[in-house]
Motif scaffolding. Structure first.
Motif, short mmCIF file in Angstrom:
data_model
loop_
_atom_site.label_atom_id
_atom_site.label_comp_id
_atom_site.label_asym_id
_atom_site.label_seq_id
_atom_site.Cartn_x
_atom_site.Cartn_y
_atom_site.Cartn_z
N TRP A 16 0.84 -1.21 0.00
CA TRP A 16 0.00 0.00 0.00
C TRP A 16 0.86 1.26 0.00
O TRP A 16 0.67 2.16 -0.80
N GLU A 17 1.81 1.31 0.90
CA GLU A 17 2.60 2.52 1.09
C GLU A 17 3.57 2.79 -0.06
O GLU A 17 4.01 3.92 -0.23
N THR A 18 3.91 1.77 -0.84
CA THR A 18 4.84 1.97 -1.95
C THR A 18 4.13 2.05 -3.30
O THR A 18 4.77 2.00 -4.34
N SER A 19 2.81 2.17 -3.27
CA SER A 19 2.02 2.23 -4.51
C SER A 19 1.41 3.62 -4.68
O SER A 19 1.20 4.35 -3.72
N GLU A 20 1.11 3.94 -5.93
CA GLU A 20 0.48 5.22 -6.26
C GLU A 20 -1.02 5.10 -6.46
O GLU A 20 -1.72 6.10 -6.51
N SER A 21 -1.52 3.85 -6.58
CA SER A 21 -2.94 3.66 -6.83
C SER A 21 -3.37 2.29 -6.29
O SER A 21 -2.54 1.41 -6.05
N VAL A 22 -4.67 2.14 -6.12
CA VAL A 22 -5.20 0.86 -5.64
C VAL A 22 -4.92 -0.26 -6.66
O VAL A 22 -4.50 -1.35 -6.26
N PRO A 23 -5.09 -0.03 -7.97
CA PRO A 23 -4.75 -1.10 -8.92
C PRO A 23 -3.28 -1.54 -8.80
O PRO A 23 -2.97 -2.72 -8.97
N GLU A 24 -2.39 -0.61 -8.48
CA GLU A 24 -0.99 -0.98 -8.28
C GLU A 24 -0.83 -1.86 -7.04
O GLU A 24 -0.06 -2.82 -7.06
N VAL A 25 -1.56 -1.56 -5.97
CA VAL A 25 -1.54 -2.41 -4.77
C VAL A 25 -2.03 -3.81 -5.14
O VAL A 25 -1.40 -4.81 -4.76
N VAL A 26 -3.13 -3.89 -5.86
CA VAL A 26 -3.70 -5.18 -6.26
C VAL A 26 -2.66 -5.98 -7.05
O VAL A 26 -2.48 -7.18 -6.81
N GLU A 27 -1.95 -5.33 -7.95
CA GLU A 27 -0.94 -6.01 -8.76
C GLU A 27 0.22 -6.51 -7.90
O GLU A 27 0.68 -7.65 -8.05
N SER A 40 -5.22 -14.58 -5.02
CA SER A 40 -4.93 -13.15 -4.93
C SER A 40 -6.18 -12.37 -4.51
O SER A 40 -7.30 -12.85 -4.62
N MET A 41 -5.95 -11.15 -4.04
CA MET A 41 -7.03 -10.29 -3.56
C MET A 41 -7.62 -9.46 -4.69
O MET A 41 -6.88 -8.93 -5.52
N SER A 42 -8.92 -9.31 -4.67
CA SER A 42 -9.58 -8.41 -5.61
C SER A 42 -9.46 -6.98 -5.10
O SER A 42 -9.09 -6.74 -3.94
N LYS A 43 -9.81 -6.04 -5.94
CA LYS A 43 -9.77 -4.62 -5.54
C LYS A 43 -10.68 -4.39 -4.34
O LYS A 43 -10.30 -3.67 -3.41
N ASP A 44 -11.86 -4.99 -4.34
CA ASP A 44 -12.79 -4.81 -3.22
C ASP A 44 -12.20 -5.33 -1.91
O ASP A 44 -12.37 -4.70 -0.86
N ILE A 45 -11.50 -6.45 -1.95
CA ILE A 45 -10.90 -7.02 -0.75
C ILE A 45 -9.76 -6.12 -0.27
O ILE A 45 -9.60 -5.88 0.93
N VAL A 46 -8.96 -5.60 -1.20
CA VAL A 46 -7.87 -4.69 -0.84
C VAL A 46 -8.43 -3.45 -0.14
O VAL A 46 -7.93 -3.03 0.90
N LEU A 47 -9.49 -2.87 -0.71
CA LEU A 47 -10.09 -1.68 -0.10
C LEU A 47 -10.69 -1.99 1.26
O LEU A 47 -10.58 -1.19 2.20
N SER A 48 -11.29 -3.16 1.40
CA SER A 48 -11.86 -3.57 2.67
C SER A 48 -10.77 -3.74 3.73
O SER A 48 -10.92 -3.31 4.88
N ARG A 49 -9.67 -4.37 3.35
CA ARG A 49 -8.58 -4.58 4.30
C ARG A 49 -7.97 -3.24 4.70
O ARG A 49 -7.66 -3.03 5.88
N ALA A 50 -7.80 -2.33 3.75
CA ALA A 50 -7.27 -1.00 4.08
C ALA A 50 -8.19 -0.30 5.08
O ALA A 50 -7.72 0.30 6.06
N SER A 51 -9.48 -0.39 4.87
CA SER A 51 -10.45 0.21 5.78
C SER A 51 -10.35 -0.42 7.17
O SER A 51 -10.39 0.29 8.20
N SER A 52 -10.22 -1.73 7.22
CA SER A 52 -10.10 -2.44 8.50
C SER A 52 -8.85 -2.00 9.24
O SER A 52 -8.88 -1.76 10.46
N TYR A 53 -7.73 -1.91 8.53
CA TYR A 53 -6.49 -1.50 9.18
C TYR A 53 -6.60 -0.07 9.71
O TYR A 53 -6.13 0.22 10.80
N ARG A 54 -7.23 0.80 8.92
CA ARG A 54 -7.42 2.18 9.39
C ARG A 54 -8.26 2.22 10.66
O ARG A 54 -7.96 2.98 11.58
N SER A 55 -9.30 1.40 10.71
CA SER A 55 -10.16 1.39 11.90
C SER A 55 -9.42 0.84 13.12
O SER A 55 -9.80 1.13 14.26
N LEU A 56 -8.35 0.10 12.89
CA LEU A 56 -7.51 -0.41 13.98
C LEU A 56 -6.39 0.57 14.35
O LEU A 56 -5.58 0.28 15.22
#
Length: 73
Positions: A16-27, A40-56
Motif C-alpha cells: 500500500w505505502e509503496t504504490s500510487e494507486s489501488v490497482p498498483e496495490v492489487v498487482e 490473490s485479492m480483488s480490488k474490493d478485498i484490498v479496499l476492505s482490508r485498508a479500511s479495516s487497518y485504518r479502523s484499527l
C-alpha cells in the motif's frame, strides 16, 4: 466461508505505502500471492482490508480517486 489470502499485515502495508494507486496495490499483492501459490485479492478485498487497518489505527496513506461520472446533486 472466509478466504485466507496469506498476505501478512506487513506485506499489505508495504504494498500500500509503496504504490500510487489501488490497482498498483492489487498487482503487487497478486505477485505476492503467486509466489506463495495462493489466491490473490480483488480490488474490493484490498479496499476492505485498508479500511479495516485504518479502523484499527494503522495510518495508511490516502490514494487518489478516479472519478468516473460526475455526480449531479
Amino acid at each position: 466461508m472466509k478466504t485466507n489470502y496469506q498476505v501478512s499485515p506487513e506485506e499489505f502495508i508495504m504494498a500500500w505505502e509503496t504504490s500510487e494507486s489501488v490497482p498498483e496495490v492489487v498487482e503487487k499483492l497478486r505477485r505476492v500471492a503467486k509466489a506463495k501459490n495462493t489466491q490473490s485479492m480483488s480490488k474490493d478485498i484490498v479496499l476492505s482490508r485498508a479500511s479495516s487497518y485504518r479502523s484499527l489505527g494503522v495510518n495508511l496513506k490516502k490514494m487518489k480517486r478516479k472519478h468516473g461520472k460526475p455526480i449531479d446533486v
